[in-house]
Scaffold this motif. Structure first.
Motif, PDB file in Angstrom:
ATOM      1  N   SER A  43      -1.600  -0.952  -1.008  1.00 16.94           N
ATOM      2  CA  SER A  43      -0.841  -1.629  -2.054  1.00 16.94           C
ATOM      3  C   SER A  43      -0.065  -2.792  -1.446  1.00 16.94           C
ATOM      4  N   GLY A  45       2.268  -4.069  -3.621  1.00 13.30           N
ATOM      5  CA  GLY A  45       3.451  -3.989  -4.463  1.00 13.30           C
ATOM      6  C   GLY A  45       3.445  -5.009  -5.585  1.00 13.30           C
ATOM      7  N   THR A  46       4.622  -5.525  -5.895  1.00 12.48           N
ATOM      8  CA  THR A  46       4.819  -6.436  -7.020  1.00 12.48           C
ATOM      9  C   THR A  46       4.705  -7.882  -6.571  1.00 12.48           C
ATOM     10  N   LEU A  62       7.312  -4.745  -1.677  1.00 13.72           N
ATOM     11  CA  LEU A  62       7.137  -3.301  -1.796  1.00 13.72           C
ATOM     12  C   LEU A  62       8.262  -2.608  -1.045  1.00 13.72           C
ATOM     13  N   PRO A  88       2.573  -0.137   2.536  1.00 13.11           N
ATOM     14  CA  PRO A  88       2.988   1.190   2.056  1.00 13.11           C
ATOM     15  C   PRO A  88       3.562   2.076   3.154  1.00 13.11           C
ATOM     16  N   ALA A  91       7.129   0.701   3.660  1.00 12.71           N
ATOM     17  CA  ALA A  91       7.945   1.011   2.486  1.00 12.71           C
ATOM     18  C   ALA A  91       8.293   2.495   2.456  1.00 12.71           C
TER      19      ALA A  91
END
Length: 340
Positions: A43, A45-46, A62, A88, A91
């Motif tokens: 990922s 994230g955003t 993230l 990830p 995070a």
């Protein structure tokens, strides 16, 4: 050390670095503490945008907003998806992870259509400082490779107060056009073929027309043992459709060879970089044992790191895109440098 490596080292470092013995310079082993899971998924994230004086920078974020910031910087021809497995992991360890698109990639855009599409090293480094200012980040851990590693090294060397720690693939990548003027032996010149291709108008037109196929070739030659699939490549290749991508790539390589000018406002910083300033912040350098891109041996740059410092060489066929080929080891290096 064979002549090819010796000459590549001189080319990369601008002829200013001396070879140093590993044992006397704090080199560590390639072992890692068992503090990370084998994987935390994939990922970035955003996706967000932030405006600076010159750019609207696209970046992914993230992790907890209150965590220690980690900024991960990609190179050419890659993008923020190089960190899709690293982010990830970090995070999950409590870090706020930010992955900006460099100028000329992804959703990063110049605010002015008339702005010079400058890709000299200091301009790119100051983009990241401006990003940090816009996000009210006083200091961050920087983790990077390729163009990103050069950018991170510049920030660590010139603005150490903004860099809590550094993880740099292939070491100290600061150079100068002046240091790159001396010709190399034929085999070493052959390894830099794309730089010379980009100096020609044919090369510019060829890259513009064939950038996805061109960059796929670079991925394969730079990481000859990495069996990436087409979906993995496609996630990053989308960022090459940026309207400034070709201008930025061509200018970067022409500027390095002294064939394109930069901007006078960066002259003072470039003069400081020409002296190969030491990096004093806690640092870990990484190298893959199958890096197919030209790179210096660790001994060539070790003395440039004068703070707490460890070098790790990763085995098992790891190539140039080390964060994507060895995400756990890259993430572990971030955690380790944070704990120095």
């Amino acid at each position: 050390m064979d002549e090819k490596i010796n000459q590549q080292r001189r080319f990369l470092m601008g002829g200013v670095l001396a070879t140093a013995g590993l044992s006397a310079l704090g080199f560590g082993t390639a072992s890692f503490a068992a503090t990370l899971p084998a994987s935390a998924g994939r990922s970035i994230g955003t996706l967000r945008q932030v405006r600076t004086a010159d750019l609207e920078i696209g970046y992914a974020e993230l992790g907890p907003a209150t965590g220690q910031p980690v900024i991960l910087l990609h190179g050419w021809p890659y993008d923020i998806h190089a960190f899709e497995e690293v982010a990830p992991l970090l995070a999950g360890a409590g870090h706020r992870v930010l992955m900006p698109y460099l100028r000329g990639y992804g959703t990063t855009r110049f605010l002015s259509k008339d702005a010079f599409r400058n890709a000299q090293q200091t301009a790119v480094a100051l983009d990241i400082i401006a990003l940090m200012d816009a996000l009210n980040i006083k200091s961050a851990i920087l983790g990077a490779f390729d163009w990103g590693a050069r950018t991170a090294c510049i920030i660590a060397a010139l603005f150490p107060e903004r860099c809590k720690g550094l993880v740099s693939v292939s070491g100290y990548l600061i150079g100068t056009p002046a240091g790159n003027r001396k010709p190399l032996p034929p085999q070493a010149e052959y390894d830099w073929w794309y730089q010379y291709y980009f100096t020609t108008e044919r090369g510019r037109l060829g890259y513009e027309a064939n950038r996805r196929d061109f960059n796929r070739l670079i991925w394969k030659t730079a990481s000859p043992k990495w069996a990436f699939d087409e979906a993995t490549y496609a996630r990053s290749a989308a960022s090459f459709d940026n309207p400034d991508h070709v201008d930025i790539v061509i200018h970067n390589y022409r500027w390095r060879l002294g064939l394109a000018d930069g901007e006078r406002k960066y002259d003072a910083l470039e003069a400081r970089l020409a002296d190969a300033p030491a990096i004093t912040v806690p640092s870990i350098t990484l190298e893959g044992d199958a890096n197919g891109a030209p790179h210096a041996p660790p001994a060539a740059y070790a003395k440039r790191f004068t703070g707490k410092y460890v070098h790790r060489t990763l085995t098992g066929g790891i190539g140039h895109n080390l964060p994507q080929e060895a995400p756990r080891e890259f993430a572990q290096a971030i955690l380790d440098v944070a704990a120095f």
